[in-house]
Design an enzyme around this catalytic site. Structure first.
Site, short mmCIF file in Angstrom:
data_model
loop_
_atom_site.label_atom_id
_atom_site.label_comp_id
_atom_site.label_asym_id
_atom_site.label_seq_id
_atom_site.Cartn_x
_atom_site.Cartn_y
_atom_site.Cartn_z
N ARG A 111 82.60 7.23 52.69
CA ARG A 111 82.12 8.61 52.52
C ARG A 111 81.77 8.78 51.05
NH1 ARG A 111 84.46 14.28 54.74
NH2 ARG A 111 83.36 13.45 56.54
N HIS A 138 75.07 12.06 58.35
CA HIS A 138 76.43 12.04 58.93
C HIS A 138 76.34 11.52 60.37
CE1 HIS A 138 80.57 12.76 59.24
NE2 HIS A 138 80.63 14.06 59.21
N GLN A 141 79.15 12.02 63.13
CA GLN A 141 79.23 13.40 63.60
C GLN A 141 78.20 13.66 64.70
OE1 GLN A 141 81.47 15.89 62.49
NE2 GLN A 141 80.70 16.74 64.41
N ASP A 233 76.73 24.89 60.23
CA ASP A 233 77.62 24.13 59.34
C ASP A 233 77.91 25.04 58.15
OD1 ASP A 233 79.02 22.13 58.03
OD2 ASP A 233 77.27 20.88 57.58
N CYS A 274 80.54 21.15 63.02
CA CYS A 274 81.21 19.88 62.72
C CYS A 274 82.60 20.08 62.12
CB CYS A 274 80.35 19.05 61.77
SG CYS A 274 80.07 19.84 60.17
N ARG A 302 84.84 12.75 67.94
CA ARG A 302 84.68 11.87 66.77
C ARG A 302 85.48 10.58 67.00
NH1 ARG A 302 83.39 13.85 61.77
NH2 ARG A 302 83.42 11.63 61.23
N1 CP Z 1 83.31 16.91 60.37
C1 CP Z 1 83.87 16.13 59.44
O1 CP Z 1 83.33 15.10 59.04
O2 CP Z 1 85.08 16.55 59.01
P1 CP Z 1 85.89 15.98 57.75
O3 CP Z 1 85.12 16.38 56.53
O4 CP Z 1 87.22 16.66 57.84
O5 CP Z 1 85.99 14.50 57.86
N1 NVA Z 2 77.74 19.47 55.34
C1 NVA Z 2 79.17 19.32 55.21
C2 NVA Z 2 79.71 18.51 56.33
C3 NVA Z 2 81.20 18.32 56.29
C4 NVA Z 2 81.69 17.48 57.42
C5 NVA Z 2 79.47 18.65 53.87
O1 NVA Z 2 78.73 17.74 53.47
O2 NVA Z 2 80.44 19.04 53.24
#
Ligand code: CP
Ligand code: NVA
Length: 317
Positions: A111, A138, A141, A233, A274, A302
């Site tokens: 990530r 992502h 997701q 989101d 998400c 997930r």
């Molecule tokens: N939706 C998602 O990726 O959640 P986290 O940021 O908690 O991993």
């Molecule tokens: N768009 C959000 C998604 C989190 C899962 C972010 O990047 O923080």
């Protein structure tokens, strides 16, 4: 560099664009099978002896825990690697980190902020690399979202999905996922917060093959009208906290999903997010905690899709 073959045509999963329609379906079908097996106590240790590394530059709840639990359920193990605690924090290059991790691990999930970081990690790793969220995409997701939509609606092709809010990483991959599976998607985003231009162009091209209309608009009412699925989101993605004031004034109240928005959609429309969510901002509590919301099924999925991805990338499926 990678030489090994996986069950997917790409060695890595960095974005939905890495997956053909048949690969998306393969992952969704395999995820359903694993979900059933897990729930009936028939899970098999398909990844016995395998180790996943999980590199995190950003915080996470769902991604970290579902990958770690998923590896455990499959008989393997996962190693959490905060980017602050490995030598990257002291200037070791991503290239050398990739080469090192490839010596010990069977797969890496990362990530990151800059999408180029996960691309570089993949380029210099000899093992598969999964994007666990970058500023651009992502994919895990979106695969969970597609599985959830299929479970709730019994199909993907021919549905209508409304995205309301920031044209962010989730929106980018959702555009490609929808276009490839035949879901017409309208993304309603304020000016300056649209999804990536080349992603929109790719989705529009893919959508022509599946009869999925891909529309980008500033009008949330037009997007929500007759939708089967309404998705939003956070307005403030990780790393955008410094823009809180300007984002809140741009997005609110026009881009909030509330009961009025849901009334425009089909009667049996579902609401998705998400997570993490900010009640009272991008969505009201009434909607996210209401009958049409499927956010917990979405979050659970997930786990199941990622287990399928891990098995397919480690070629044990
Ligand atoms: N939706 C998602 O990726 O959640 P986290 O940021 O908690 O991993
Ligand atoms: N768009 C959000 C998604 C989190 C899962 C972010 O990047 O923080």
């Amino acid at each position: 560099m990678k030489t090994s073959k996986t069950c997917l045509s790409n060695k890595d999963l960095l974005g939905l664009q890495d997956l053909s329609l048949s690969e998306i379906n393969l992952i969704l079908d395999f995820a359903s099978k694993l979900k059933k097996e897990q729930k009936t106590g028939k899970a098999k240790p398909l990844l016995h002896g395998k180790t996943l590394g999980m590199v995190f530059q950003k915080p996470s709840t769902r991604t970290r825990v579902s990958f770690e639990a998923g590896m455990y359920q499959l008989g393997g193990t996962a190693v959490y690697l905060s980017a602050n605690d490995i030598q990257i924090a002291r200037g070791e290059t991503i290239e050398d980190t990739a080469r090192t991790l490839s010596l010990y691990l069977d797969c890496v999930m990362a990530r990151v902020y800059d999408h180029a970081d996960v691309q570089k990690l993949a380029q210099y790793s000899s093992i598969p690399v999964i994007n666990g969220l970058s500023d651009a995409f992502h994919p895990c997701q979106i695969l969970a979202d597609l599985l959830t939509i299929k479970e709730k609606k019994g199909k993907l092709n021919g549905l209508k999905l409304a995205w309301i809010g920031d044209g962010d990483n989730v929106c980018n991959d959702l555009l490609i996922g929808c276009a490839r599976t035949g879901i017409s998607m309208t993304a309603a985003c304020p000016k300056g917060y649209e999804p990536l231009e080349d992603v929109v162009a790719l989705a529009a091209r893919d959508g022509k093959k599946t009869a999925a209309d891909i529309v980008i608009t500033e009008d949330p009412i037009a997007a929500a009208k007759d939708a089967d699925v309404v998705v939003t989101d956070t307005f403030i993605s990780i790393g955008k906290e410094g823009e809180r004031a300007s984002r809140e004034s741009t997005f609110l109240p026009k881009y909030q999903v509330n009961s009025e928005t849901m009334k425009l959609a089909k009667k049996d429309a579902i609401f998705m997010h998400c997570l993490p969510a900010k009640r009272g901002q991008e969505v009201t509590a009434q909607v996210i905690d209401g009958k049409q919301s499927v956010v917990w099924q979405e979050a659970e999925n997930r786990l199941h899709v990622q287990k399928a991805i891990l098995c397919l990338l480690m070629k044990t499926a």
